[in-house]
Design a protein around this motif. Structure first.
Motif, mmCIF file in Angstrom:
data_model
loop_
_atom_site.group_PDB
_atom_site.id
_atom_site.type_symbol
_atom_site.label_atom_id
_atom_site.label_comp_id
_atom_site.label_asym_id
_atom_site.label_seq_id
_atom_site.Cartn_x
_atom_site.Cartn_y
_atom_site.Cartn_z
ATOM 1 N N ASP A 207 50.293 27.031 71.841
ATOM 2 C CA ASP A 207 49.974 26.826 70.417
ATOM 3 C C ASP A 207 49.167 28.008 69.865
ATOM 4 O O ASP A 207 48.733 28.877 70.621
ATOM 5 C CB ASP A 207 49.189 25.520 70.250
ATOM 6 C CG ASP A 207 49.974 24.315 70.772
ATOM 7 O OD1 ASP A 207 51.169 24.223 70.470
ATOM 8 O OD2 ASP A 207 49.375 23.482 71.492
ATOM 9 N N TYR A 208 48.959 28.007 68.547
ATOM 10 C CA TYR A 208 48.295 29.143 67.879
ATOM 11 C C TYR A 208 47.168 28.653 66.978
ATOM 12 O O TYR A 208 47.311 27.650 66.288
ATOM 13 C CB TYR A 208 49.309 29.904 67.015
ATOM 14 C CG TYR A 208 50.428 30.523 67.810
ATOM 15 C CD1 TYR A 208 50.310 31.813 68.338
ATOM 16 C CD2 TYR A 208 51.599 29.813 68.064
ATOM 17 C CE1 TYR A 208 51.337 32.376 69.080
ATOM 18 C CE2 TYR A 208 52.635 30.358 68.809
ATOM 19 C CZ TYR A 208 52.497 31.639 69.327
ATOM 20 O OH TYR A 208 53.507 32.192 70.078
ATOM 21 N N LEU A 209 46.074 29.426 66.967
ATOM 22 C CA LEU A 209 44.988 29.192 66.016
ATOM 23 C C LEU A 209 44.785 30.462 65.196
ATOM 24 O O LEU A 209 44.436 31.519 65.731
ATOM 25 C CB LEU A 209 43.691 28.824 66.737
ATOM 26 C CG LEU A 209 42.445 28.693 65.823
ATOM 27 C CD1 LEU A 209 42.631 27.599 64.778
ATOM 28 C CD2 LEU A 209 41.186 28.427 66.653
ATOM 29 N N ILE A 210 45.046 30.350 63.894
ATOM 30 C CA ILE A 210 44.885 31.468 62.952
ATOM 31 C C ILE A 210 43.547 31.260 62.252
ATOM 32 O O ILE A 210 43.276 30.159 61.766
ATOM 33 C CB ILE A 210 46.054 31.446 61.933
ATOM 34 C CG1 ILE A 210 47.401 31.627 62.661
ATOM 35 C CG2 ILE A 210 45.876 32.507 60.857
ATOM 36 C CD1 ILE A 210 48.616 31.279 61.809
ATOM 37 N N TYR A 211 42.693 32.278 62.205
ATOM 38 C CA TYR A 211 41.342 32.037 61.658
ATOM 39 C C TYR A 211 40.789 33.290 60.978
ATOM 40 O O TYR A 211 41.235 34.409 61.236
ATOM 41 C CB TYR A 211 40.388 31.591 62.777
ATOM 42 C CG TYR A 211 40.090 32.676 63.781
ATOM 43 C CD1 TYR A 211 38.959 33.475 63.660
ATOM 44 C CD2 TYR A 211 40.960 32.934 64.842
ATOM 45 C CE1 TYR A 211 38.693 34.506 64.557
ATOM 46 C CE2 TYR A 211 40.710 33.948 65.751
ATOM 47 C CZ TYR A 211 39.575 34.730 65.605
ATOM 48 O OH TYR A 211 39.325 35.754 66.480
ATOM 49 N N ASP A 212 39.793 33.072 60.111
ATOM 50 C CA ASP A 212 39.135 34.147 59.362
ATOM 51 C C ASP A 212 38.078 34.803 60.252
ATOM 52 O O ASP A 212 37.034 34.217 60.524
ATOM 53 C CB ASP A 212 38.486 33.555 58.106
ATOM 54 C CG ASP A 212 37.817 34.613 57.235
ATOM 55 O OD1 ASP A 212 37.661 35.765 57.691
ATOM 56 O OD2 ASP A 212 37.436 34.278 56.096
ATOM 57 N N ALA A 213 38.356 36.032 60.674
ATOM 58 C CA ALA A 213 37.442 36.743 61.580
ATOM 59 C C ALA A 213 36.249 37.343 60.841
ATOM 60 O O ALA A 213 35.358 37.927 61.456
ATOM 61 C CB ALA A 213 38.206 37.836 62.314
ATOM 62 N N ASP A 214 36.207 37.187 59.498
ATOM 63 C CA ASP A 214 35.036 37.649 58.725
ATOM 64 C C ASP A 214 34.034 36.510 58.523
ATOM 65 O O ASP A 214 32.969 36.718 57.960
ATOM 66 C CB ASP A 214 35.465 38.147 57.322
ATOM 67 C CG ASP A 214 36.483 39.272 57.388
ATOM 68 O OD1 ASP A 214 36.480 40.010 58.385
ATOM 69 O OD2 ASP A 214 37.284 39.401 56.439
ATOM 70 N N ASP A 215 34.409 35.302 58.940
ATOM 71 C CA ASP A 215 33.601 34.120 58.617
ATOM 72 C C ASP A 215 32.512 33.904 59.672
ATOM 73 O O ASP A 215 32.802 33.736 60.855
ATOM 74 C CB ASP A 215 34.514 32.893 58.543
ATOM 75 C CG ASP A 215 33.801 31.669 57.996
ATOM 76 O OD1 ASP A 215 33.028 31.056 58.752
ATOM 77 O OD2 ASP A 215 33.997 31.337 56.817
ATOM 78 N N GLU A 216 31.279 33.874 59.198
ATOM 79 C CA GLU A 216 30.125 33.805 60.109
ATOM 80 C C GLU A 216 30.135 32.523 60.953
ATOM 81 O O GLU A 216 29.945 32.555 62.170
ATOM 82 C CB GLU A 216 28.836 33.865 59.269
ATOM 83 C CG GLU A 216 27.578 34.045 60.080
ATOM 84 C CD GLU A 216 26.315 34.034 59.199
ATOM 85 O OE1 GLU A 216 25.231 34.036 59.777
ATOM 86 O OE2 GLU A 216 26.438 34.010 57.948
ATOM 87 N N ALA A 217 30.368 31.386 60.305
ATOM 88 C CA ALA A 217 30.337 30.100 61.032
ATOM 89 C C ALA A 217 31.429 30.051 62.099
ATOM 90 O O ALA A 217 31.212 29.555 63.212
ATOM 91 C CB ALA A 217 30.494 28.939 60.049
ATOM 92 N N ILE A 218 32.611 30.577 61.767
ATOM 93 C CA ILE A 218 33.723 30.573 62.730
ATOM 94 C C ILE A 218 33.392 31.487 63.912
ATOM 95 O O ILE A 218 33.542 31.096 65.081
ATOM 96 C CB ILE A 218 35.038 31.014 62.040
ATOM 97 C CG1 ILE A 218 35.469 29.963 61.010
ATOM 98 C CG2 ILE A 218 36.142 31.252 63.069
ATOM 99 C CD1 ILE A 218 36.688 30.328 60.179
ATOM 100 N N CYS A 219 32.917 32.694 63.623
ATOM 101 C CA CYS A 219 32.608 33.649 64.700
ATOM 102 C C CYS A 219 31.485 33.113 65.600
ATOM 103 O O CYS A 219 31.538 33.277 66.825
ATOM 104 C CB CYS A 219 32.227 35.008 64.124
ATOM 105 S SG CYS A 219 33.625 35.781 63.271
ATOM 106 N N ASN A 220 30.494 32.459 65.019
ATOM 107 C CA ASN A 220 29.406 31.883 65.816
ATOM 108 C C ASN A 220 29.906 30.771 66.727
ATOM 109 O O ASN A 220 29.454 30.636 67.863
ATOM 110 C CB ASN A 220 28.290 31.343 64.907
ATOM 111 C CG ASN A 220 27.469 32.475 64.310
ATOM 112 O OD1 ASN A 220 27.487 33.598 64.800
ATOM 113 N ND2 ASN A 220 26.756 32.177 63.246
ATOM 114 N N TRP A 221 30.845 29.977 66.234
ATOM 115 C CA TRP A 221 31.394 28.882 67.044
ATOM 116 C C TRP A 221 32.060 29.445 68.303
ATOM 117 O O TRP A 221 31.889 28.920 69.402
ATOM 118 C CB TRP A 221 32.394 28.070 66.217
ATOM 119 C CG TRP A 221 32.865 26.802 66.884
ATOM 120 C CD1 TRP A 221 32.296 25.566 66.786
ATOM 121 C CD2 TRP A 221 34.010 26.640 67.740
ATOM 122 N NE1 TRP A 221 33.021 24.652 67.525
ATOM 123 C CE2 TRP A 221 34.069 25.278 68.122
ATOM 124 C CE3 TRP A 221 34.984 27.516 68.221
ATOM 125 C CZ2 TRP A 221 35.075 24.773 68.961
ATOM 126 C CZ3 TRP A 221 35.982 27.010 69.068
ATOM 127 C CH2 TRP A 221 36.022 25.655 69.428
#
Length: 443
Positions: A207-221
């Motif tokens: 499977d695939y997860l597409i995500y915003d690599a500029d997003d602080e909350a996502i990168c911290n997770w």
């Protein structure tokens, strides 16, 4: 098997129809009133229901309960169900096992509706037999009961994801995360973030997860958690060997040794945040092996989403823009950021714990006057009172629009981007946006 459904709206009635078709004994219970059209559907299908109450002896004997996303976990009936160990799930969780269709699931604090609609537009334009559902459009369960589609694009709210156990999309997107709905998460931001990431919890290496690599909350997770899914990042500032990015005013996407490029000026959606939505949707299209020419054409002719930076009319060379769907500060940040002219900003409503200071630099740079449209505007006035030349309070949309017209000159814009929920003066954000459009047409 007894299936009890809490909430007789779109997702509840859709689940009831699917449950009945699959041989469940179905009962629908709504604490409020059930709309006439939904009642008719339940009666025609021989499904028993009640409204304006929850009768415990008819609910607590369920094998499984589907709860509509609007009902909080702390409501008394949900607490009693959980104490008895009866599974309480969302429509998405209930419906997914009954389809072999490929599922694309999209979540995020902002941009998810635009990204969902654009992804659906890209796949449909390529001739795929694709359904649209989740948080928008027709109920996912209802569509599965009708058994029409080979794939689905689903907009998923955190509330829907809270009610999943085994659900997994083949392709997941997290558009971004910013504080929202914290009243449902014990006012803990980390609970809300974890809720969004439930979208990937059952994904596998296929499977695939597409995500915003500029997003602080996502990168911290990602610093403290992992997922098995293949990661496809997108960014306005970084460049990837696998992922999506902007370079020299071109959108570039590299996925499994394949490249796709397109000049950003040919993309119908405007604004930096929409470049991100376009990168996410195009990444899905590439994974689904859609032809480059089809992707380019679809990106250039997409109409956008109603009530989201929707250009209404130009009157005496003043552009009126309806962004009523901006119900939090982050959404309004994107709206103000995309303004290129002096702007009269209409803001206000029911505040979900907003920090307006995040908008300060944009307001200083772009906003010439603020019109507060809400029952309680104190917070907005306290923050921006000394920043703009003109601050006016109104309590209805007609006054807001007429006042905005007086404050503009040729070349200006009027932006309705409330940063708040609408329930103090309007039925919902659609009603607010429609009243704005009507008031502009009446000028």
């Amino acid at each position: 098997m007894r299936l009890v459904i809490l909430g007789g709206g779109e997702s509840g009635v859709g689940t009831a129809i699917l449950g009945k078709k699959k041989g469940y004994e179905v009962f629908v219970s709504d604490f409020g009133k059930i709309k006439g059209n939904y009642k008719e559907v339940l009666i025609i299908n021989g499904i028993s229901w009640e409204e304006e109450k929850h009768t415990e002896e008819l609910i607590l004997n369920a094998a499984v309960v589907m709860k509509s996303p609007g009902i909080p976990d702390k409501s008394p009936i949900v607490k009693k169900l959980k104490e008895r160990g009866i599974p309480v799930i969302s429509e998405i969780e209930f419906a997914a096992p009954f389809t072999k269709a490929s599922i694309i699931g999209i979540t995020g604090s902002n941009g998810k509706t635009t990204t969902t609609m654009l992804t659906h537009h890209l796949l449909k334009s390529a001739g795929l037999n694709v359904g649209l559902g989740g948080n928008i459009g027709k109920s996912f369960a209802w569509q599965i009961a009708d058994n029409k589609y080979d794939s689905y694009v689903l907009e998923l709210s955190s509330f829907q994801l809270d009610g999943i156990i085994d659900f997994k999309p083949h392709i997941a997107i997290i558009t971004n995360i910013s504080p929202d709905h914290l009243d449902r998460y014990e006012y803990k931001y980390e609970n809300y973030i974890d809720s969004k990431f439930r979208i990937t919890m059952n994904q596998t290496e296929d499977d695939y997860l597409i995500y915003d690599a500029d997003d602080e909350a996502i990168c911290n997770w990602f610093k403290t958690h992992t997922t098995k899914a293949k990661l496809i990042p997108f960014s306005l500032t970084k460049i990837f060997s696998e992922g999506a990015y902007i370079k020299n005013n071109k959108m570039e996407i590299k996925i499994s040794q394949e490249e796709f490029t397109m000049d950003t000026e040919h993309i119908a959606l405007e604004g930096k945040h929409n470049m991100k939505n376009a990168m996410a949707a195009t990444s899905v299209a590439k994974l689904m092996q859609i032809r480059k020419a089809t992707i380019r054409e679809s990106l250039s002719n997409f109409q956008g989403v109603e009530h989201r930076l929707e250009k209404v009319l130009k009157i005496q060379n003043v552009q009126y823009i309806n962004d009523s769907k901006a119900t939090n500060v982050n959404a309004t940040f994107f709206a103000l950021d995309s303004m290129n002219t002096p702007t009269v900003w209409i803001v206000g409503g029911v505040d979900k714990g907003n920090d307006y200071n995040e908008l300060m630099s944009l307001v200083r740079e772009k906003v010439k006057a603020i019109i507060c449209l809400g029952v309680d505007n104190k917070k907005i006035i306290d923050v921006f009172g000394n920043v703009v030349d003109m601050m006016i309070e109104v309590d209805n949309m007609n006054d807001a629009v007429r006042m905005a017209q007086r404050l503009t000159e040729k070349g200006d814009s009027v932006l309705l981007s409330p940063a708040c929920a609408s329930f103090d003066l309007f039925e919902n954000y659609e009603d607010r946006g429609n009243q704005f459009k009507q008031a502009v047409k009446n000028l």
